[in-house]
Motif scaffolding. Structure first.
Motif, short mmCIF file in Angstrom:
data_model
loop_
_atom_site.label_atom_id
_atom_site.label_comp_id
_atom_site.label_asym_id
_atom_site.label_seq_id
_atom_site.Cartn_x
_atom_site.Cartn_y
_atom_site.Cartn_z
N UNK A 79 0.84 -1.20 0.00
CA UNK A 79 0.00 0.00 0.00
C UNK A 79 0.87 1.25 0.00
N UNK A 80 1.93 1.25 0.79
CA UNK A 80 2.80 2.42 0.91
C UNK A 80 3.52 2.73 -0.39
N UNK A 81 3.87 1.69 -1.15
CA UNK A 81 4.53 1.92 -2.44
C UNK A 81 3.52 2.16 -3.56
N UNK A 82 2.24 1.88 -3.26
CA UNK A 82 1.20 2.21 -4.23
C UNK A 82 0.78 1.09 -5.14
N UNK A 83 1.33 -0.13 -4.95
CA UNK A 83 0.87 -1.22 -5.81
C UNK A 83 -0.56 -1.59 -5.47
N UNK A 84 -0.91 -1.56 -4.18
CA UNK A 84 -2.30 -1.71 -3.77
C UNK A 84 -2.81 -0.36 -3.31
N UNK A 85 -4.10 -0.05 -3.48
CA UNK A 85 -4.64 1.25 -3.09
C UNK A 85 -4.77 1.38 -1.57
N UNK A 86 -4.95 2.61 -1.11
CA UNK A 86 -4.96 2.89 0.33
C UNK A 86 -6.10 2.20 1.06
N UNK A 87 -7.18 1.86 0.37
CA UNK A 87 -8.32 1.23 1.05
C UNK A 87 -8.15 -0.29 1.20
N UNK A 88 -7.01 -0.83 0.82
CA UNK A 88 -6.78 -2.27 0.97
C UNK A 88 -6.81 -2.67 2.44
N UNK A 89 -7.39 -3.81 2.72
CA UNK A 89 -7.46 -4.30 4.09
C UNK A 89 -6.07 -4.73 4.58
N UNK A 90 -5.80 -4.48 5.84
CA UNK A 90 -4.53 -4.90 6.42
C UNK A 90 -4.41 -6.42 6.43
N UNK A 91 -5.53 -7.13 6.43
CA UNK A 91 -5.53 -8.58 6.48
C UNK A 91 -5.85 -9.21 5.13
N UNK A 92 -5.78 -8.41 4.08
CA UNK A 92 -6.08 -8.92 2.74
C UNK A 92 -5.14 -10.07 2.38
N UNK A 93 -5.73 -11.13 1.85
CA UNK A 93 -4.92 -12.26 1.38
C UNK A 93 -5.49 -12.76 0.06
N UNK A 94 -4.65 -12.83 -0.95
CA UNK A 94 -5.00 -13.40 -2.25
C UNK A 94 -3.83 -14.29 -2.64
N UNK A 95 -3.84 -15.50 -2.13
CA UNK A 95 -2.69 -16.39 -2.25
C UNK A 95 -3.18 -17.76 -2.71
N UNK A 96 -2.78 -18.14 -3.91
CA UNK A 96 -3.27 -19.38 -4.50
C UNK A 96 -2.12 -20.36 -4.73
N UNK A 97 -2.35 -21.60 -4.35
CA UNK A 97 -1.31 -22.64 -4.39
C UNK A 97 -1.35 -23.32 -5.75
N UNK A 98 -0.53 -22.81 -6.68
CA UNK A 98 -0.54 -23.31 -8.05
C UNK A 98 0.89 -23.53 -8.56
N UNK A 99 1.69 -24.33 -7.85
CA UNK A 99 3.09 -24.49 -8.25
C UNK A 99 3.27 -25.16 -9.61
N UNK A 100 2.36 -26.07 -9.99
CA UNK A 100 2.50 -26.71 -11.30
C UNK A 100 2.33 -25.69 -12.41
N UNK A 101 1.31 -24.85 -12.29
CA UNK A 101 1.13 -23.78 -13.28
C UNK A 101 2.30 -22.81 -13.25
N UNK A 102 2.75 -22.45 -12.04
CA UNK A 102 3.88 -21.54 -11.92
C UNK A 102 5.13 -22.11 -12.58
N UNK A 176 -3.89 -17.12 -17.51
CA UNK A 176 -5.03 -17.97 -17.18
C UNK A 176 -4.83 -19.41 -17.65
N UNK A 177 -3.62 -19.74 -18.07
CA UNK A 177 -3.30 -21.09 -18.52
C UNK A 177 -3.61 -22.13 -17.44
N UNK A 178 -3.54 -21.71 -16.19
CA UNK A 178 -3.74 -22.64 -15.07
C UNK A 178 -5.07 -23.38 -15.16
N UNK A 179 -6.10 -22.74 -15.72
CA UNK A 179 -7.39 -23.41 -15.84
C UNK A 179 -7.33 -24.59 -16.79
N UNK A 180 -6.57 -24.45 -17.88
CA UNK A 180 -6.40 -25.56 -18.82
C UNK A 180 -5.59 -26.69 -18.19
#
Length: 624
Positions: A79-102, A176-180
């Motif tokens: 948030x401080x560097x501006x990649x996420x906006x100021x209204x982002x939750x302090x506890x926000x989590x968007x973390x998906x376990x996709x090592x095969x796709x990665x 979005x290749x991960x869906x395939x």
């Protein structure tokens, strides 16, 4: 009629049909080879190649789908560097376990880092594998007792799957290749299980859970494997009920182990208004299922696509829901009347419905329906064959009155599932390119002189924070100087009122706007009024769920040399926000820009007591 029927039947019964269908699907999506890197692809490239120095981008390919870790210190830095906006939750989590796709993306950047067309070719290879596996899946599940030629039904289902547009985004958008990947491993797991149960191939008892794990580590949507395995045990498997249920034990233990590890390792979504974690928010998930299932079924079995609902204002969404619900009831009635005696139909229907549940965890979109389409397409193929037989029947008198309605229904299904899908895939490519064009055009307009590196870039208004966050990433990839600290004051497709109260403070309020649900409202009609509050748009809710983490008047957010205070709030959303900088607004450490007709332009600072309304209209590149 026979001149059409015989060649089609011959085509559907070909032994090498899967390879021709794979080629057809690849050719439809082949223009994506020239699509380049778009949207999330840019974030992935920055992370894998280490282009951006911010901690958010210091991840291995196996963790490239960790967008927000949920760690408060890392969230603050984002948030401080501006990649996420100021209204982002302090506890926000968007973390998906996709090592095969990665890992597949890591391979791309290892072998051909500067050749996006080869990355797209890699995705098309996964599409081809998925179509081949789907063709063999339908051959194994469309068994006799369908009342028609089982191989013909299987061939038609495979053809419709190859043409279907639900795999469009996954095939043409690298990120979005991960869906395939998940779909391919799911299909292989189902084929393996069928070989075990029907042919006695004992290795299938081991390979099924292995393939299931690979699918789950490609994309969470592979939980649909369990849905189809359960449907298989209920409607296609042979033996006693004890034997059928015992056959599910390896996959069940695998799924439980994966889900446990997923939670213990801290993966999943939290505090986002776009993603719902069923484990942590079961009540919200149940509500979402009721709200979204009709739209998803409409997008899967009929038309228009599920995402069209996002274009409607909330005041109009109730009647859209009821229309979609009525269409779902109509399909259910037809399937029950005509196909319930067919085991494969019951298998397809049950697997499809269970596979729709994971798709309800986020906003409705056809690109989420790839797993559910395995069953949905099978049902459509069975229905088309049934309608064909009815339309050309000259047998029992009872079939007579239904000949013309059956022919008309068959024509409509042909339009929806044969003609429209390739056009929709083309539309998906144009949409991705259009969104990428907006981002590219906006990024190119940001300041890129040497001074900006040591300045905080203040973006006064923008149509959505989603657009603005890509600017510094694209500048870094172009080797241009970019600000290391960015702050977005207001995000809205409507006007923002900006008022300067003193030497160091701006107050921003969204202005009441008007939103037509679809197109231009009729003359004299009053379109719905947009709420004069922040977080109006769906993408802005990605960063905070105001239902579980609401703003209240008086809330403060302290960033480096900037204090943000919520002056007014309603229903958890800010109505007026004060931004107080540590230095006067004219200080050279600050660089000011605002959005104007698709680009960022220098913002002329206001005198104390002055106000201005700024519009945030999105303009597509090349469109006036």
């Amino acid at each position: 009629m026979k001149s059409v029927r015989r060649p089609l039947r011959a085509l559907l019964l070909r032994r090498d049909l899967e390879w021709w269908l794979a080629l057809l699907a690849v050719l439809i999506c082949a223009p994506s080879l020239w699509l380049g890197l778009q949207i999330d692809d840019l974030v992935h490239r920055a992370a894998i190649l280490g282009i951006d120095e911010r901690p958010l981008f210091q991840r291995s390919p196996l963790e490239m789908f960790t967008f927000v870790s949920g760690d408060p210190s890392e969230n603050f830095a984002a948030v401080d560097t501006g990649f996420w906006p100021w209204w982002s939750s302090e506890e926000l989590r968007l973390r998906f376990w996709r090592p095969v796709s990665g890992a597949t993306h890591g391979l791309d950047y290892k072998l051909w880092p500067d050749a996006p067309w080869l990355m797209h070719a890699h995705s098309l290879a996964w599409l081809a594998l998925t179509v081949v596996a789907a063709t063999r899946f339908y051959r194994r599940t469309c068994l006799p007792k369908t009342g028609v030629s089982a191989p013909a039904v299987a061939g038609l289902a495979a053809l419709l799957f190859a043409l279907d547009d639900v795999h469009g985004w996954a095939a043409v958008w690298i990120a979005n290749r991960n869906a395939l990947i998940a779909a391919a491993f799911t299909l292989l797991a189902l084929i393996s299980h069928d070989r075990w149960r029907r042919e006695g191939w004992r290795a299938g008892a081991l390979w099924t859970p292995v393939l299931m794990v690979l699918g789950l580590l490609g994309n969470e949507g592979a939980v649909a494997t369990g849905a189809y395995l359960l449907a298989y045990a209920l409607f296609l498997d042979r033996g006693s009920w004890r034997q059928r249920l015992a056959s599910l034990l390896p996959a069940t233990l695998t799924g439980v182990a994966w889900a446990t590890a997923y939670k213990l390792l801290g993966y999943g979504a939290a505090k986002s208004g776009v993603y719902i974690d069923p484990g942590t928010s079961p009540q919200a998930f149940v509500s979402a299922v009721v709200e979204r299932i009709p739209a998803l079924l409409r997008g899967l079995l009929a038309w228009p696509p599920a995402e069209i609902d996002l274009l409607f204002a909330r005041s109009h969404q109730a009647w859209v829901w009821w229309l979609s619900f009525a269409l779902a009831v109509l399909f259910a009635t037809v399937f029950w009347m005509r196909l319930r005696h067919i085991p494969a139909a019951r298998f397809f229907a049950f697997g499809m419905l269970l596979s729709l549940l994971p798709a309800c965890a986020t906003f409705p979109a056809n690109r989420l329906l790839l797993m559910a389409s395995l069953g949905g397409i099978g049902l459509i193929a069975l229905l088309c064959v049934d309608l064909w037989r009815t339309a050309r029947s000259s047998g029992p008198p009872s079939s007579g009155p239904w000949r013309w309605p059956a022919g008309a229904a068959l024509a409509v299904l042909g339009l929806i599932h044969v003609v429209i899908p390739p056009l929709s895939i083309g539309s998906a490519m144009l949409n991705i390119k259009a969104i990428g064009g907006v981002i590219t055009q906006a990024a190119a307009s940001l300041p890129s002189d040497e001074r900006v590196v040591d300045q905080r870039l203040v973006i006064v208004n923008t149509p959505t924070a989603f657009v603005s966050s890509f600017g510094p990433i694209m500048q870094a990839q172009e080797g241009l100087p970019a600000s290391k600290r960015v702050v977005i004051l207001g995000s809205s497709i409507f006007s923002m009122n900006v008022h300067r109260t003193d030497a160091q403070t701006l107050v921003v309020r969204p202005v009441v706007g008007y939103l037509s649900p679809v197109g231009t409202p009729p003359p004299g009609s009053q379109p719905p009024i947009a709420s004069p509050a922040f977080l109006f748009q769906m993408l802005d809710h990605l960063f905070r769920d105001v239902a579980s983490d609401p703003f209240v008047t008086g809330d403060r957010i302290e960033l480096s040399e900037l204090a943000i205070e919520i002056l007014e709030a309603e229903s958890g959303r800010p109505m007026a926000v004060a931004f107080r900088f540590a230095v006067p607004l004219e200080d050279p450490s600050l660089r000011w820009v605002s959005w104007q007709d698709g680009v960022y332009v220098p913002f002329e600072l206001l005198a104390i007591g002055e106000s201005v309304d700024l519009k945030s209209r999105i303009v597509l590149p090349g469109v006036s």
